[in-house]
Design a protein around this motif. Structure first.
Motif, short mmCIF file in Angstrom:
data_model
loop_
_atom_site.label_atom_id
_atom_site.label_comp_id
_atom_site.label_asym_id
_atom_site.label_seq_id
_atom_site.Cartn_x
_atom_site.Cartn_y
_atom_site.Cartn_z
N PHE A 33 0.84 -1.20 0.00
CA PHE A 33 0.00 0.00 0.00
C PHE A 33 0.87 1.25 0.00
N HIS A 34 0.25 2.42 -0.10
CA HIS A 34 0.97 3.68 -0.19
C HIS A 34 0.08 4.83 0.29
N PRO A 35 0.63 6.03 0.46
CA PRO A 35 -0.19 7.18 0.85
C PRO A 35 -1.13 7.61 -0.27
N ALA A 36 -2.08 8.47 0.08
CA ALA A 36 -3.04 8.97 -0.91
C ALA A 36 -3.35 10.44 -0.64
N ILE A 37 -3.89 11.09 -1.65
CA ILE A 37 -4.37 12.47 -1.53
C ILE A 37 -5.87 12.44 -1.25
N VAL A 38 -6.33 13.26 -0.32
CA VAL A 38 -7.75 13.42 -0.06
C VAL A 38 -8.24 14.67 -0.77
N LYS A 39 -9.28 14.51 -1.59
CA LYS A 39 -9.89 15.65 -2.27
C LYS A 39 -11.36 15.73 -1.89
N ASN A 40 -11.80 16.92 -1.51
CA ASN A 40 -13.19 17.15 -1.15
C ASN A 40 -13.97 17.59 -2.38
N CYS A 41 -15.05 16.87 -2.67
CA CYS A 41 -15.84 17.17 -3.87
C CYS A 41 -16.50 18.53 -3.82
N LYS A 45 -10.32 23.37 -2.89
CA LYS A 45 -9.11 23.90 -2.27
C LYS A 45 -8.65 23.05 -1.10
N SER A 46 -9.57 22.22 -0.63
CA SER A 46 -9.26 21.36 0.51
C SER A 46 -8.62 20.06 0.01
N GLU A 47 -7.33 19.96 0.15
CA GLU A 47 -6.59 18.80 -0.33
C GLU A 47 -5.41 18.52 0.59
N TYR A 48 -5.24 17.26 0.98
CA TYR A 48 -4.15 16.91 1.88
C TYR A 48 -3.80 15.43 1.71
N VAL A 49 -2.66 15.05 2.26
CA VAL A 49 -2.16 13.69 2.13
C VAL A 49 -2.48 12.89 3.38
N ILE A 50 -2.89 11.65 3.20
CA ILE A 50 -3.15 10.76 4.32
C ILE A 50 -2.26 9.53 4.24
N CYS A 51 -2.06 8.91 5.39
CA CYS A 51 -1.36 7.63 5.50
C CYS A 51 0.10 7.69 5.06
N ARG A 52 0.72 8.85 5.20
CA ARG A 52 2.17 8.93 4.94
C ARG A 52 2.86 8.65 6.27
N GLU A 71 -8.12 2.73 8.85
CA GLU A 71 -7.68 4.03 8.35
C GLU A 71 -6.17 4.09 8.12
N TYR A 72 -5.52 2.97 8.25
CA TYR A 72 -4.07 2.95 8.10
C TYR A 72 -3.65 2.86 6.63
N CYS A 73 -4.48 2.21 5.83
CA CYS A 73 -4.17 2.02 4.40
C CYS A 73 -5.33 2.52 3.55
N PRO A 74 -5.10 3.46 2.65
CA PRO A 74 -6.17 3.88 1.72
C PRO A 74 -6.58 2.69 0.85
N THR A 75 -7.87 2.49 0.70
CA THR A 75 -8.34 1.33 -0.05
C THR A 75 -7.81 1.32 -1.49
N ILE A 118 2.93 8.76 -3.34
CA ILE A 118 1.50 9.10 -3.39
C ILE A 118 0.99 8.75 -4.78
N MET A 119 0.13 7.72 -4.85
CA MET A 119 -0.27 7.22 -6.17
C MET A 119 -1.77 7.05 -6.35
N SER A 120 -2.57 7.56 -5.42
CA SER A 120 -4.02 7.47 -5.58
C SER A 120 -4.71 8.64 -4.89
N VAL A 121 -5.99 8.81 -5.20
CA VAL A 121 -6.79 9.90 -4.63
C VAL A 121 -8.04 9.31 -3.98
#
Length: 211
Positions: A33-41, A45-52, A71-75, A118-121
């Motif tokens: 697994f790897h980190p991901a970016i969170v984007k709010n629909c 402007k609200s964007e941040y990285v999770i699980c790094r 919540e440790y690994c982005p699906t 970071i390879m997914s959103v």
């Protein structure tokens, strides 16, 4: 097998190859697994990285996966060996959510490979929640009760080798049930129907005192 569901998507053309290469190098590990970016629909402007979790590639122990509570690994970051999917234990089909327990099962043999790319959103902001507070609390109790049962099954399946971690998650679920019930009865209005439903769910849970 690589997972990507709902509105999530991949953002690296080499993602799958990187994960395949990592798993081929580590024959005793079944998940990557790897980190991901969170984007709010609703707020672009609200964007941040999770699980790094780390600054480099590393093998993560299964204890971290269990403690993460899903919540440790982005699906959308998961890649899992095919033999894990083909041999899922019977109790898995009754789990309230699939990805968390799939992470546990997949990392049980040799942990999980963490790639620091970071390879997914993961997209949020879709309004799928109930607005009725009673339904929300009932849903929380139902989900938490089913989670406790699944965690117990997972603990037995792992021969109690990670009982401490599973019990910590069970305590969190129990506290959520308590908080949901206490919150309801702190409000005015009818609560008999809600209480009746809550009792039926709680009776499913053996050896756990809610009140």
């Amino acid at each position: 097998m690589a997972l990507c569901e709902g509105d999530d998507f991949w953002i690296c053309k080499n993602k799958l190859q990187k994960q395949v290469d990592a798993l081929e190098k580590m024959n005793n590990v079944d998940m990557c697994f790897h980190p991901a970016i969170v984007k709010n629909c609703t707020d672009r402007k609200s964007e941040y990285v999770i699980c790094r979790h780390y600054s480099q590639d590393i093998i993560v122990p299964v204890e971290n996966i269990i403690n993460g509570g899903g919540e440790y690994c982005p699906t959308a970051s998961l890649m899992i060996r095919k033999n894990i999917i083909k041999n899922l234990p019977d109790w898995y089909m009754s789990a309230p959510v699939g990805d968390y327990y799939l992470q546990i099962i997949s990392s049980m043999r040799g942990g999980a490979i963490y790639l620091n790319d970071i390879m997914s959103v993961y997209r949020t902001g879709n309004n799928n929640s109930w607005t009725d507070s009673i339904k929300e609390k009932y849903k929380m109790i139902d989900f938490s009760a089913k989670s406790i049962l699944a965690l117990k099954e997972a603990n037995l399946w792992s021969s109690n080798n990670y009982e401490k971690e599973f019990m910590n998650r069970i305590k969190i679920c129990t506290n959520r049930i308590n908080n949901a019930i206490d919150g309801k009865f702190n409000n005015s209005g009818s609560s008999g129907n809600f209480f009746g439903k809550a009792i039926k769910i709680i009776k499913k849970i053996n050896k756990i005192n809610i009140f």
